[in-house]
Write an enzyme that holds these catalytic residues in place. Structure first.
Site, short mmCIF file in Angstrom:
data_model
loop_
_atom_site.label_atom_id
_atom_site.label_comp_id
_atom_site.label_asym_id
_atom_site.label_seq_id
_atom_site.Cartn_x
_atom_site.Cartn_y
_atom_site.Cartn_z
N ASP A 1 -2.04 -0.80 5.75
CA ASP A 1 -2.38 -0.11 6.99
C ASP A 1 -3.87 0.15 7.18
O ASP A 1 -4.28 0.68 8.21
CB ASP A 1 -1.67 1.25 7.04
CG ASP A 1 -2.40 2.30 6.21
OD1 ASP A 1 -2.54 2.08 4.98
OD2 ASP A 1 -2.85 3.30 6.78
N LYS B 1 -8.25 -5.23 -3.41
CA LYS B 1 -6.81 -5.39 -3.65
C LYS B 1 -6.41 -6.86 -3.63
O LYS B 1 -5.44 -7.25 -4.29
CB LYS B 1 -6.00 -4.61 -2.62
CG LYS B 1 -6.07 -3.10 -2.76
CD LYS B 1 -5.14 -2.43 -1.75
CE LYS B 1 -5.20 -0.94 -1.78
NZ LYS B 1 -4.29 -0.32 -0.79
N ASP C 1 -0.43 5.17 0.86
CA ASP C 1 -0.77 6.12 1.92
C ASP C 1 -0.90 5.42 3.28
O ASP C 1 -1.67 4.47 3.43
CB ASP C 1 -2.09 6.83 1.60
CG ASP C 1 -1.96 7.77 0.42
OD1 ASP C 1 -0.92 8.44 0.30
OD2 ASP C 1 -2.90 7.84 -0.39
N ASP D 1 0.85 -1.18 0.00
CA ASP D 1 0.00 0.00 0.00
C ASP D 1 0.89 1.24 0.00
O ASP D 1 2.09 1.16 0.29
CB ASP D 1 -0.90 -0.04 1.23
CG ASP D 1 -1.70 1.23 1.41
OD1 ASP D 1 -2.43 1.59 0.48
OD2 ASP D 1 -1.59 1.86 2.48
N ASP E 1 -6.95 -2.76 2.75
CA ASP E 1 -5.81 -3.66 2.57
C ASP E 1 -6.08 -5.07 3.10
O ASP E 1 -5.26 -5.97 2.91
CB ASP E 1 -4.56 -3.11 3.28
CG ASP E 1 -4.10 -1.80 2.69
OD1 ASP E 1 -4.08 -1.68 1.45
OD2 ASP E 1 -3.77 -0.88 3.46
#
Length: 234
Positions: free
Chosen positions: A180, A157, A10, A8, A184
């Protein structure tokens, strides 16, 4: 043996203000230099991801729009398993609902998105989920901590990671994923090893095989050093 890393962006290789962690960039470049493939995975647009890949130094293999799009290298074909039309229709219903409550929804980069819809995080995600559920709309609401996204069900994802692994000639078990946020979770579950950085919420940490001691980009570097045999970075 791990052959690829999916990360990931951000909150994972950045800090809470979206400033990229320079040690994380150096770590990614070091992985690339020794032949480990690095995939950047984000809710961001393809054009954003392309610029980031160029600057960081990867080959352009990406997962974008929370799995709504993915691509193998800069020269590869962009795959679009998401459904933007359904997401836009759902956004209009949300927009009408919140306008009546005196709240305007700010759409992000609509012209650059192929599969999902993203808007400013100025409403409660659970309230948006209730509206979507009450209208029986074929979309789900994702809260990344930086924006709220609408995505087609069954697209995430994790599904993109599995499909992309096939194009890369790899098994998902040969890939490590680091993230995070709630968007995710499926990615961490799909990979051979899923790692959540310490700033991740409880649900994301619960889905991971390992939670780092450090947060944000420092946690990313910690995870890479732990799991990639013999890798110490620069």
């Amino acid at each position: 043996m791990l052959k690829a890393l999916v990360t990931d962006v951000d909150g994972t290789i950045t800090d809470r203000r979206r400033r990229i962690n320079t040690a994380a960039v150096e770590t990614i470049r070091s992985l690339v230099d020794v032949g480990i493939e690095v995939v950047l995975a984000s809710g961001n647009t393809v054009c954003f991801m392309d610029g980031l890949c160029k600057m960081v130094g990867t080959d352009g293999t990406i997962i974008g729009e929370n799995g709504g799009v993915y691509r193998r290298t800069f020269s590869g074909t962009l795959r679009i398993p998401g459904d933007k039309n359904a997401c836009l229709a759902a956004f209009e219903i949300l927009k009408d609902y919140f306008t009546e409550k005196g709240v305007e929804l700010e759409l992000y980069s609509a012209q650059y998105r192929f599969a999902d819809v993203a808007f400013a995080r100025n409403i409660a995600p659970d309230e948006a989920r209730t509206v979507i559920r009450d209208h029986d709309l074929p979309v789900r609401v994702l809260d990344t901590g930086f924006a709220i996204h609408l995505q087609a069900p069954g697209i995430n994802k994790g599904t993109a990671l599995r499909d992309l692994a096939g194009e890369m000639g790899l098994s998902p078990s040969e890939m490590m994923a680091i993230g995070d946020s709630e968007n995710d979770i499926e990615m961490l579950e799909a990979a051979g090893i899923g790692v959540a950085v310490a700033n991740a919420p409880a649900a994301t940490r619960a889905a991971a095989d390992r939670v780092t001691k450090e947060s944000y980009g420092d946690g990313f570097v910690e995870a890479v050093k732990e799991y990639f045999d013999g890798f110490e970075g620069r």
